[in-house]
Scaffold this motif. Structure first.
Motif, PDB file in Angstrom:
ATOM      1  N   PHE A 194      -4.503   1.142  -7.591  1.00 17.66           N
ATOM      2  CA  PHE A 194      -4.864   1.278  -6.181  1.00 17.66           C
ATOM      3  C   PHE A 194      -6.296   1.783  -6.024  1.00 17.66           C
ATOM      4  CE2 PHE A 194      -0.254   1.603  -6.251  1.00 17.66           C
ATOM      5  CZ  PHE A 194       0.109   0.773  -5.201  1.00 17.66           C
ATOM      6  N   ARG A 195      -6.916   1.348  -4.948  1.00 15.85           N
ATOM      7  CA  ARG A 195      -8.177   1.975  -4.517  1.00 15.85           C
ATOM      8  C   ARG A 195      -7.775   3.172  -3.665  1.00 15.85           C
ATOM      9  NH1 ARG A 195     -11.076   1.550   0.106  1.00 15.85           N
ATOM     10  NH2 ARG A 195      -9.925  -0.306   0.787  1.00 15.85           N
ATOM     11  N   VAL A 196      -8.129   4.347  -4.146  1.00 15.02           N
ATOM     12  CA  VAL A 196      -7.574   5.579  -3.573  1.00 15.02           C
ATOM     13  C   VAL A 196      -8.580   6.267  -2.661  1.00 15.02           C
ATOM     14  CG1 VAL A 196      -6.528   7.820  -4.094  1.00 15.02           C
ATOM     15  CG2 VAL A 196      -6.142   5.867  -5.619  1.00 15.02           C
ATOM     16  N   GLU A 197      -8.121   6.630  -1.494  1.00 14.89           N
ATOM     17  CA  GLU A 197      -8.896   7.449  -0.560  1.00 14.89           C
ATOM     18  C   GLU A 197      -8.160   8.769  -0.359  1.00 14.89           C
ATOM     19  OE1 GLU A 197      -9.235   5.184   3.002  1.00 14.89           O
ATOM     20  OE2 GLU A 197     -10.550   3.655   2.101  1.00 14.89           O
ATOM     21  N   ARG A 230      -5.611  -8.652  -8.155  1.00 12.60           N
ATOM     22  CA  ARG A 230      -5.972  -8.671  -9.571  1.00 12.60           C
ATOM     23  C   ARG A 230      -5.366  -9.904 -10.238  1.00 12.60           C
ATOM     24  NH1 ARG A 230      -8.133  -3.771 -10.788  1.00 12.60           N
ATOM     25  NH2 ARG A 230      -7.627  -2.034  -9.368  1.00 12.60           N
ATOM     26  N   GLN A 274      -5.001  -3.748  -4.631  1.00 13.64           N
ATOM     27  CA  GLN A 274      -6.147  -4.577  -4.967  1.00 13.64           C
ATOM     28  C   GLN A 274      -5.689  -5.898  -5.596  1.00 13.64           C
ATOM     29  OE1 GLN A 274      -9.528  -3.246  -4.261  1.00 13.64           O
ATOM     30  NE2 GLN A 274      -7.960  -2.156  -3.080  1.00 13.64           N
ATOM     31  N   ASN A 276       0.835  -1.192   0.000  1.00 17.31           N
ATOM     32  CA  ASN A 276       0.000   0.000   0.000  1.00 17.31           C
ATOM     33  C   ASN A 276       0.876   1.250   0.000  1.00 17.31           C
ATOM     34  OD1 ASN A 276      -2.371  -1.640   0.289  1.00 17.31           O
ATOM     35  ND2 ASN A 276      -1.897  -1.804   2.477  1.00 17.31           N
ATOM     36  N   GLY A 282      -3.434   4.741  -0.770  1.00 17.13           N
ATOM     37  CA  GLY A 282      -3.661   3.826  -1.883  1.00 17.13           C
ATOM     38  C   GLY A 282      -3.645   2.391  -1.404  1.00 17.13           C
ATOM     39  N   TRP A 283      -4.783   1.712  -1.524  1.00 20.37           N
ATOM     40  CA  TRP A 283      -4.906   0.319  -1.086  1.00 20.37           C
ATOM     41  C   TRP A 283      -4.695  -0.614  -2.278  1.00 20.37           C
ATOM     42  CZ3 TRP A 283      -5.113  -0.347   4.022  1.00 20.37           C
ATOM     43  CH2 TRP A 283      -5.625   0.698   4.813  1.00 20.37           C
ATOM     44  N   GLU A 323      -4.562   5.759  -9.178  1.00 17.97           N
ATOM     45  CA  GLU A 323      -5.663   4.934  -9.688  1.00 17.97           C
ATOM     46  C   GLU A 323      -5.216   4.143 -10.917  1.00 17.97           C
ATOM     47  OE1 GLU A 323      -8.648   7.878 -10.288  1.00 17.97           O
ATOM     48  OE2 GLU A 323      -9.398   7.774  -8.221  1.00 17.97           O
ATOM     49  N   ARG A 376      -2.757  -2.884 -16.200  1.00 17.88           N
ATOM     50  CA  ARG A 376      -2.510  -1.728 -15.335  1.00 17.88           C
ATOM     51  C   ARG A 376      -1.100  -1.186 -15.531  1.00 17.88           C
ATOM     52  NH1 ARG A 376      -6.629   1.220 -13.180  1.00 17.88           N
ATOM     53  NH2 ARG A 376      -8.359  -0.169 -12.660  1.00 17.88           N
ATOM     54  N   GLN A 397      -3.614  11.656  -7.868  1.00 15.14           N
ATOM     55  CA  GLN A 397      -4.690  10.666  -7.709  1.00 15.14           C
ATOM     56  C   GLN A 397      -4.831   9.831  -8.978  1.00 15.14           C
ATOM     57  OE1 GLN A 397      -8.320  12.206  -6.098  1.00 15.14           O
ATOM     58  NE2 GLN A 397      -9.477  10.326  -6.474  1.00 15.14           N
TER      59      GLN A 397
END
Length: 428
Positions: free
Chosen positions: A178-181, A202, A200, A136, A197-198, A174, A210, A170
């Protein structure tokens, strides 16, 4: 609380030239955020072991020390060692070397951290995505850079420079998968927006797609920098000289003298054409406290573009190594030079700082709580550059100037009698 546990200790023992009230409590705030974030992650995933990390571009290393002290294994890396590193102890791992994204791997750590990591900022999610499927990222952007150069804010014409850069970071996160918060930290800084950034899970096919999308972003940035249709992407690390934050003393003095002479240059009409820009000045009227008057050499102002064109090429190259060129140099010498925007021409003008507004001789920012004008003046140690070099001496009295008024071989005509009178300079 971390603030009570670490704050006072590091503020009082701070060895850097930066403001400890800002930097200590800013890093404490970031550490508190990460500790809570990681505690939540462990609860969700059922982990007992605390997360590990690498802080890329760790600077003073305090964030690394705080996280290490709270039980998280990890290290900090920076291109230049800081003086304060030596006080942290052996439990804090800080390494001095240049990180090159194409050659550096940190996939054995759980998190990559970019806290004001400048040139490395957009590369951090890319490095994590290339070398790990579970790593992460935490990014707190500051100075705007794309993959190869300063970020071009025109890429985001509908937003401010800072907001445009946040959107860019961001996008890179993405695109890297990453799943971005996005969040906003409660820290003493104007740059508080951060990204988590989490990673994922895949399939291999999705991961290849990606990484190809990331490569396209990098190639786009390289083409924008070089103007070439086919350009090999290659990260250019910052030159070490930039990180030293100061020029050699002799070069500093050459630049000071050069800019001073250009601004003070005059002819019978009061204006001089220089390299496509115009040197314009108004007569500086000096009014003595007792109401008397004496003539003063004109205090000119010069278009910053004309100024740069007139500075010798070798000095311009030295200025580039200073960081941000002429702007950085003028800010560092705000006690000598001032800039202003000419409303008629729209040009940034450079002139002499004859207003009497001098920074502290220590070079540190004065605060309302700890410093005062009287305290600053009572602790003067550096000679006044105007008093030594300006044909008319310093516009301030010896008692009112933040610098020492010393008799100079360069300007022996100056005397205490000349400078002991409080004067007001009107250049408006």
């Amino acid at each position: 609380m971390l603030k009570d546990k670490y704050g006072k200790k590091f503020v009082e023992g701070w060895t850097e030239s930066t403001d400890p009230q800002k930097f200590v409590y800013e890093d404490i705030g970031i550490a508190a955020y990460l500790l809570l974030l990681w505690e939540k992650e462990r609860a969700v995933k059922g982990w007992e072991k605390k997360q590990t990390f690498v802080d890329l571009g760790c600077g003073n290393g305090l964030l690394v020390h705080l996280l290490n002290s709270e039980g998280h294994g990890g290290l900090g890396v920076d291109i230049r060692r800081r003086q304060i590193w030596s006080i942290y102890g052996e439990e804090t791992v800080l390494e001095e070397y240049t990180v090159v994204p194409e050659d550096s791997r940190f996939n054995e750590y759980d998190w990559l951290i970019g806290n004001h990591s400048d040139e490395l900022t957009p590369w951090i999610p890319v490095m994590a995505a290339r070398h790990s499927q579970s790593q992460n990222v935490f990014i707190l952007p500051c100075c705007p850079f794309d993959f190869f150069a300063k970020f071009n804010q025109r890429q985001q014409a509908d937003a401010s420079s800072y907001d445009g850069y946040l959107k860019y970071v961001q996008l890179v996160c993405e695109t890297s998968g990453f799943r971005v918060e996005r969040d906003k930290l409660r820290i003493p800084s104007t740059k508080r927006a951060c990204f988590v950034g989490w990673a994922q899970a895949r399939s291999d096919e999705e991961r290849v797609e990606r990484l190809e999308a990331v490569d396209q972003l990098i190639r786009k940035a390289e083409r924008a920098r070089t103007g070439l249709a086919e350009a090999a992407a290659e990260f250019v690390p910052r030159k070490e000289a930039v990180w030293k934050n100061h020029l050699p003393a002799d070069v500093n003095e050459q630049l000071r003298r050069c800019i001073f002479d250009l601004v003070m240059e005059e002819n019978t009409t009061g204006t001089v054409q220089i390299s496509g820009g115009r040197l314009w000045r108004r007569g500086g009227r000096v009014v003595l406290r007792d109401g008397g008057r004496r003539s003063c050499r004109p205090l000119g102002r010069l278009d910053v573009h004309a100024l740069m064109a007139a500075v010798p090429a070798d000095l311009r190259e030295h200025m580039k190594c200073f960081g941000n060129g002429i702007s950085s140099f003028l800010k560092q010498h705000a006690h000598l030079f001032q800039t202003s925007l000419d409303k008629d021409s729209g040009l940034t003008m450079v002139g002499l700082n004859a207003s009497g507004q001098r920074p502290s001789v220590s070079g540190k920012r004065a605060t309302k709580k700890t410093n005062s004008t009287a305290a600053t003046i009572s602790n003067r140690t550096r000679p006044c550059w105007f008093h030594v070099n300006h044909p008319d001496g310093c516009p301030l009295s010896a008692a009112g100037c933040h610098y020492l008024h010393l008799v100079s071989d360069h300007n022996p005509a100056l005397s205490d009698g000349h400078n002991d009178r409080v004067v007001v300079v009107n250049i408006g």
